[in-house]
Scaffold this motif. Structure first.
Motif, PDB file in Angstrom:
ATOM      1  N   ALA A 151     -59.521  15.804  40.256  1.00  0.00           N
ATOM      2  CA  ALA A 151     -58.254  15.121  40.551  1.00  0.00           C
ATOM      3  C   ALA A 151     -58.246  13.713  39.961  1.00  0.00           C
ATOM      4  O   ALA A 151     -57.224  13.251  39.433  1.00  0.00           O
ATOM      5  N   THR A 152     -59.381  13.032  40.018  1.00  0.00           N
ATOM      6  CA  THR A 152     -59.483  11.689  39.452  1.00  0.00           C
ATOM      7  C   THR A 152     -59.321  11.739  37.936  1.00  0.00           C
ATOM      8  O   THR A 152     -58.602  10.921  37.352  1.00  0.00           O
ATOM      9  N   ALA A 153     -59.962  12.705  37.297  1.00  0.00           N
ATOM     10  CA  ALA A 153     -59.811  12.861  35.850  1.00  0.00           C
ATOM     11  C   ALA A 153     -58.353  13.147  35.500  1.00  0.00           C
ATOM     12  O   ALA A 153     -57.809  12.575  34.540  1.00  0.00           O
ATOM     13  N   ALA A 154     -57.701  14.003  36.280  1.00  0.00           N
ATOM     14  CA  ALA A 154     -56.285  14.313  36.033  1.00  0.00           C
ATOM     15  C   ALA A 154     -55.420  13.068  36.216  1.00  0.00           C
ATOM     16  O   ALA A 154     -54.473  12.846  35.450  1.00  0.00           O
ATOM     17  N   PHE A 166     -60.923   3.551  26.014  1.00  0.00           N
ATOM     18  CA  PHE A 166     -61.662   3.562  27.269  1.00  0.00           C
ATOM     19  C   PHE A 166     -61.144   4.618  28.243  1.00  0.00           C
ATOM     20  O   PHE A 166     -61.874   5.047  29.133  1.00  0.00           O
ATOM     21  N   GLN A 167     -59.903   5.052  28.078  1.00  0.00           N
ATOM     22  CA  GLN A 167     -59.351   6.044  29.007  1.00  0.00           C
ATOM     23  C   GLN A 167     -60.111   7.376  28.949  1.00  0.00           C
ATOM     24  O   GLN A 167     -60.435   7.926  30.000  1.00  0.00           O
ATOM     25  N   PRO A 168     -60.436   7.896  27.759  1.00  0.00           N
ATOM     26  CA  PRO A 168     -61.247   9.130  27.730  1.00  0.00           C
ATOM     27  C   PRO A 168     -62.618   8.936  28.389  1.00  0.00           C
ATOM     28  O   PRO A 168     -63.160   9.868  28.987  1.00  0.00           O
ATOM     29  N   LEU A 169     -63.167   7.727  28.306  1.00  0.00           N
ATOM     30  CA  LEU A 169     -64.440   7.461  28.981  1.00  0.00           C
ATOM     31  C   LEU A 169     -64.287   7.549  30.495  1.00  0.00           C
ATOM     32  O   LEU A 169     -65.168   8.067  31.184  1.00  0.00           O
ATOM     33  N   LEU A 170     -63.155   7.053  31.008  1.00  0.00           N
ATOM     34  CA  LEU A 170     -62.900   7.166  32.445  1.00  0.00           C
ATOM     35  C   LEU A 170     -62.748   8.625  32.862  1.00  0.00           C
ATOM     36  O   LEU A 170     -63.248   9.031  33.913  1.00  0.00           O
ATOM     37  N   ALA A 215     -65.259  10.487  35.507  1.00  0.00           N
ATOM     38  CA  ALA A 215     -64.801  11.206  36.701  1.00  0.00           C
ATOM     39  C   ALA A 215     -65.332  12.638  36.711  1.00  0.00           C
ATOM     40  O   ALA A 215     -65.773  13.142  37.757  1.00  0.00           O
ATOM     41  N   LEU A 216     -65.308  13.293  35.567  1.00  0.00           N
ATOM     42  CA  LEU A 216     -65.796  14.674  35.488  1.00  0.00           C
ATOM     43  C   LEU A 216     -67.308  14.736  35.712  1.00  0.00           C
ATOM     44  O   LEU A 216     -67.813  15.634  36.390  1.00  0.00           O
ATOM     45  N   GLU A 237     -69.351  16.003  39.261  1.00  0.00           N
ATOM     46  CA  GLU A 237     -70.098  17.216  38.939  1.00  0.00           C
ATOM     47  C   GLU A 237     -69.182  18.358  38.519  1.00  0.00           C
ATOM     48  O   GLU A 237     -69.471  19.527  38.762  1.00  0.00           O
ATOM     49  N   VAL A 238     -68.071  17.995  37.903  1.00  0.00           N
ATOM     50  CA  VAL A 238     -67.189  19.010  37.334  1.00  0.00           C
ATOM     51  C   VAL A 238     -67.837  19.551  36.066  1.00  0.00           C
ATOM     52  O   VAL A 238     -67.767  20.742  35.782  1.00  0.00           O
TER      53      VAL A 238
END
Length: 154
Positions: free
Chosen positions: A87-90, A124-128, A132-133, A137-138
């Motif tokens: 959810a955080t990654a989304a 930096f957004q893809p790093l975030l 999160a993933l 442990e996604v």
């Protein structure tokens, strides 16, 4: 010590690293969400793209509440870390258009007052998303066995 036993300390170190990463991301999100609601509210409003058909302040308030909820959940609900990590990654993917709009429209906010600074921020957004993933442990651990699915014929 067997090969399996020697992997145990590495696994535990990896689990500790992910826990620390999850707590750090949770703290960062809770802080950012609080900033949305308080001292950086106008800065965040400047980031809401004009093409979003909602009141900029309402978007900032709602996203701040979501950030606080995700941050607290990352720390307080470790058993649900995969769901919360996803959810955080989304969420990070969902707010990315605002970062793109800030770059395209040349909006100054958060000290990003040059096109170069706004462009660098986009990376930096893809790093975030990855953080999160990983912390949730996604993403599977390296060398981890994937669970077999019933009826898969294995």
């Amino acid at each position: 010590m067997t090969g399996r036993d020697s992997a145990l300390p590495r696994r535990r170190a990896g689990e500790r690293a992910r826990t620390i990463g999850r707590w750090a991301l949770g703290g960062m999100l809770a802080f950012a969400g609080t900033a949305h609601l308080t001292f950086q509210r106008q800065e965040f409003q400047a980031q809401v793209p004009e093409w979003i058909p909602l009141d900029a302040d309402a978007v900032v308030l709602a996203s701040g509440v979501v950030e606080i909820a995700l941050g607290v959940a990352l720390v307080a609900l470790p058993r649900h870390r995969r769901l919360i990590g996803a959810a955080t990654a989304a969420f990070f993917v969902g707010v990315f258009p605002g970062n793109i709009a800030q770059y395209v429209e040349g909006t100054d906010a958060f000290g990003l007052d040059t096109d170069r600074a706004r462009l660098i921020r986009l990376f930096f957004q893809p790093l975030l998303v990855g953080w999160a993933l990983w912390a949730g442990e996604v993403l599977p651990r390296r060398g981890a066995q994937r669970p077999e699915h019933p009826g898969s014929g294995s």
